[in-house]
Design an enzyme around this catalytic site. Structure first.
Site, mmCIF file in Angstrom:
data_model
loop_
_atom_site.group_PDB
_atom_site.id
_atom_site.type_symbol
_atom_site.label_atom_id
_atom_site.label_comp_id
_atom_site.label_asym_id
_atom_site.label_seq_id
_atom_site.Cartn_x
_atom_site.Cartn_y
_atom_site.Cartn_z
ATOM 1 N N SER A 58 -4.379 6.623 87.679
ATOM 2 C CA SER A 58 -5.464 7.279 87.184
ATOM 3 C C SER A 58 -6.719 6.837 87.712
ATOM 4 O O SER A 58 -7.793 7.357 87.272
ATOM 5 C CB SER A 58 -5.260 7.309 85.676
ATOM 6 O OG SER A 58 -5.217 6.095 84.815
ATOM 7 N N HIS B 253 -1.417 12.741 85.284
ATOM 8 C CA HIS B 253 -2.514 13.255 86.426
ATOM 9 C C HIS B 253 -1.786 14.176 87.342
ATOM 10 O O HIS B 253 -2.600 14.666 88.254
ATOM 11 C CB HIS B 253 -3.162 12.118 86.941
ATOM 12 C CG HIS B 253 -4.158 11.455 85.779
ATOM 13 N ND1 HIS B 253 -5.301 12.258 85.504
ATOM 14 C CD2 HIS B 253 -4.296 10.429 85.252
ATOM 15 C CE1 HIS B 253 -6.089 11.659 84.750
ATOM 16 N NE2 HIS B 253 -5.430 10.589 84.503
ATOM 17 N N LYS C 227 -4.343 17.412 79.527
ATOM 18 C CA LYS C 227 -5.251 17.235 80.781
ATOM 19 C C LYS C 227 -4.970 18.919 81.674
ATOM 20 O O LYS C 227 -5.755 19.845 81.151
ATOM 21 C CB LYS C 227 -4.657 16.235 81.795
ATOM 22 C CG LYS C 227 -4.842 14.872 81.259
ATOM 23 C CD LYS C 227 -4.611 13.592 82.390
ATOM 24 C CE LYS C 227 -4.377 12.218 81.645
ATOM 25 N NZ LYS C 227 -5.427 12.146 80.759
HETATM 26 C C1 LIG Z 1 -0.974 8.050 83.095
HETATM 27 C C2 LIG Z 1 -1.224 8.384 81.805
HETATM 28 N N1 LIG Z 1 -0.259 8.369 80.742
HETATM 29 C C3 LIG Z 1 -0.687 8.713 79.482
HETATM 30 C C4 LIG Z 1 -1.972 9.147 79.184
HETATM 31 C C5 LIG Z 1 -2.280 9.391 77.885
HETATM 32 O O1 LIG Z 1 -2.236 10.709 77.350
HETATM 33 P P1 LIG Z 1 -2.579 11.104 76.055
HETATM 34 O O2 LIG Z 1 -4.117 11.310 75.884
HETATM 35 O O3 LIG Z 1 -1.763 12.442 76.146
HETATM 36 O O4 LIG Z 1 -2.311 10.235 75.051
HETATM 37 C C6 LIG Z 1 -3.018 9.223 80.080
HETATM 38 C C7 LIG Z 1 -4.320 9.582 79.755
HETATM 39 O O5 LIG Z 1 -5.185 9.028 80.374
HETATM 40 C C8 LIG Z 1 -2.666 8.656 81.589
HETATM 41 O O6 LIG Z 1 -3.434 8.723 82.519
#
Ligand SMILES: Cc1ncc(COP(=O)(O)O)c(C=O)c1O
Length: 390
Positions: A185, A213, A244
């Site tokens: 990310s 992502h 997202k």
């Molecule tokens: C790779 C990854 N996993 C998990 C999450 C967390 O997602 P959520 O907002 O659904 O908790 C994110 C969010 O930034 C992310 O980029």
């Protein structure tokens, strides 16, 4: 001095320290829906930092599906899944998710953070080894920390030789788990899934990919990193977010075998002790998946917009790494510099947030530009013009 005074002083010192280091995060309230343009304090700004990759967060059909879910199923489940909190719309969403990411089954959670936290402590047992990329998302790091009696190994980012060494030295008595983000990310780069999968097969390890992502972004159909690499249906476990590309509300999932999902239903603590996803979110996310699959041109537009932004930024002299994802990091190093750049861009009508420690390592502060299919040519031109002035 009371404990409250004591805490107040400590918190104040910590907050002052963040301000001094340029790491203090200001919250800006948006008055209206998320889209290519957002309204903040009566001013319109072009958004280059949301995760609304496909422009579905305010799509009329996605919004309508959420409203319809609210009408048909009420505001909430008032229950966890196993008591009386499983709705037919959860099951419909989970079938849609499994179909999208290419796993036999899926289970929804209120976030991907929760999905990751549900997964690792539940599926691992003492004697297992979890091998994790150093730049994996915080939710994976925290989830793996919650495992018990499990050896935890961290390999340098995308370093296949180190991953192999970790697999070779792992206790052969337990299950080996390799976990990686599909798209990282903060870097916007991809995990080399074909090579990781080969290593996992050779060492009989289970591979877990958090494709938060990647879903809606990678592959011609937007089915994520596995599609991008021609590996759909071959990844053992996929976790991801609904927050997202898939409508952007909230929610997450684990996609895996029927057996693994069954175990999560029975044993995962977030599922057993915390309420299920609201119906409105389940319905809007299901509709978002339908739109994604019916309109691959959205994914193509996202790819075009990302390429245009990257090329435009490079032409202006910014150094942006190559990549297939919709994340373009511009690493400036110093947190103050990043904060100032973000503030100036905001004055120029472009919302790009700076990331500094602890979100990224100290000294690697950056602007993170994110593309969206919803951005029109005029938005891209205006945004690049602002970068030019910067
Ligand atoms: C790779 C990854 N996993 C998990 C999450 C967390 O997602 P959520 O907002 O659904 O908790 C994110 C969010 O930034 C992310 O980029």
């Amino acid at each position: 001095m009371t404990a409250v005074d004591d805490f107040d002083r400590r918190a104040g010192t910590a907050l002052d320290g963040l301000r001094a280091a340029g790491q203090y995060k200001e919250l800006r309230a948006i008055s209206g829906p998320m889209g290519p343009v957002a309204s903040i304090g009566g001013r319109e700004v072009i958004v280059l930092c949301s995760n609304d990759y496909l422009g579905l967060a305010n799509h009329p059909d996605v919004v309508a599906a959420g409203i319809e879910g609210l009408r048909s199923h009420g505001a909430g489940t008032a229950s966890v899944r196993f008591i009386c909190g499983t709705l037919d719309v959860h099951e419909r969403l989970e079938r849609a998710v499994a179909g999208l990411v290419g796993t036999p089954a899926a289970l929804s959670f209120v976030s991907c953070w929760t999905a990751n936290e549900a997964l690792f402590p539940t599926v691992t047992a003492p004697g297992d080894t979890v091998i994790s990329d150093a730049l994996n998302h915080a939710s994976i790091i925290d989830a793996v920390r919650q495992t018990r009696g499990v050896e935890r190994k961290i390999y340098p980012h995308n370093d296949l030789a180190e991953l192999e060494a970790a697999l070779t030295s792992a206790d052969p008595g337990g299950v080996r788990w390799v976990v990686t983000d599909g798209v990282f990310s903060m870097e916007g780069d991809l995990a080399p899934l074909p090579e990781i999968l080969d290593l996992c097969r050779a060492h009989e390890a289970i591979v877990v990919v958090d494709d938060s992502h990647g879903i809606g972004v990678l592959g011609a159909a937007g089915r994520g990193a596995p599609e991008h690499f021609g590996l759909l249906g071959q990844i053992d476990v996929i976790t991801g977010t609904l927050g997202k590309a898939l409508g952007g509300a909230a929610g997450g999932f684990v996609g895996a075998s029927e057996r693994l999902v069954e175990l999560l239903v029975q044993r995962a603590r977030p599922s057993l002790f915390s309420n299920a996803l609201p119906a409105t979110v389940a319905c809007s996310a299901t509709r978002a998946i339908e739109i994604l699959l019916a309109e691959p041109e959205r994914v193509a537009r996202l790819h075009d917009n990302t390429a245009r932004l990257r090329q435009g930024l490079r032409k202006l002299g910014f150094s942006c790494p190559d990549g297939a994802s919709a994340i373009i990091p511009i690493i400036l190093g110093d947190a103050h510099k990043v904060e100032a750049a973000s503030r100036r861009l905001y004055e120029l009508g472009v919302l790009v947030v700076g990331f500094s420690f602890p979100v990224v390592p100290e000294g690697q502060a950056r602007l993170r530009v994110q593309a969206s299919a919803a951005l029109e040519d005029a938005h891209l031109d205006a945004a690049l013009e602002a970068f030019g002035q910067l």
